[in-house]
Design an enzyme around this catalytic site. Sequence first.
Site, short mmCIF file in Angstrom:
data_model
loop_
_atom_site.label_atom_id
_atom_site.label_comp_id
_atom_site.label_asym_id
_atom_site.label_seq_id
_atom_site.Cartn_x
_atom_site.Cartn_y
_atom_site.Cartn_z
N ARG A 94 0.67 -1.33 0.07
CA ARG A 94 0.02 -0.13 0.31
C ARG A 94 0.67 1.26 -0.72
NH1 ARG A 94 -1.20 -3.72 3.59
NH2 ARG A 94 -2.24 -4.76 3.61
N LYS B 140 -15.19 -0.44 -3.15
CA LYS B 140 -14.94 -0.78 -1.45
C LYS B 140 -13.71 0.69 -1.10
CE LYS B 140 -13.96 -2.48 3.02
NZ LYS B 140 -12.68 -2.18 3.35
#
Length: 273
Positions: free
Chosen positions: A174, A216
């Site tokens: 990430r 999402k």
Amino acid sequence: MNVTFQDGNTVVSGVLCFNLALTLGCGQAFRWEAQEDGSFCGVAGGRYLQILQEGDTLIFYDTSKEAYEDFWQHYFDLERDYAAICETLAGDSLLKETVEAYEGIRILRQEPWEALCSFVISQQNNIKRIKLIIRRLCEAYGDDLGNGRYAFPTAEQLAGKNAADFEALGAGYRGKYLARLAQDVAGGTVDLAKIKALPLQEAQKELMKCYGVGRKVADCALLYGFGFDSAFPVDVWMKRVLAYYPDGLPACFDGIEGIAQQYLFHWARMHFR
């Protein structure tokens, strides 16, 4: 509600349909910690707060009435009639059961930038680890608020960092998403204020143009940080819940799908564990 200022604290009484522990612990925010006395401590909007709930009363410690009215009232969504919302949601049998079991969950009104970063970090992650990474991120790059407390770093504060800097904090893959996101927001390629002013579907499309932001994450950011009450994030828990709605979401969810989702999400975590 009645708001009074006592001994340096703001005291709000008559707060209906509010559960502090459920609201702060249901996976929508990651900077709050429960204390032994039942209070919670955390940082939001560059402000530190200790807050305690006693029945229908909230005590905002060391908080002026002005600070409460300028920030915390909105952050905890205390202007809204959640009792009426829950009555509406009770038009669905599963939501009626859920609201009765977990009454008092509210949607926090977080800052767009922090919410977006937080849910980028949340991908394929658990709450304990998300909180750890965010704490490290704030300690490394956020403004020092004193007494070991740090603000969430701005896009400008993070824009000069690279993926390896974030990986060193535990962000893993990430890290490259955070690095690019900070650069794009700080440089104006991504305009969060403009996205906030768009209709929901357009806002979703704009956020999903960001590197590392899927549907999402976009919906989580829009619900928790951009004020889109109709955003409906779907993860593995919610996919199981949606099996209860083969014909689609009921009409009583219209316009408040995100609030319904938060109740259903918490129900699913308790029901399917």
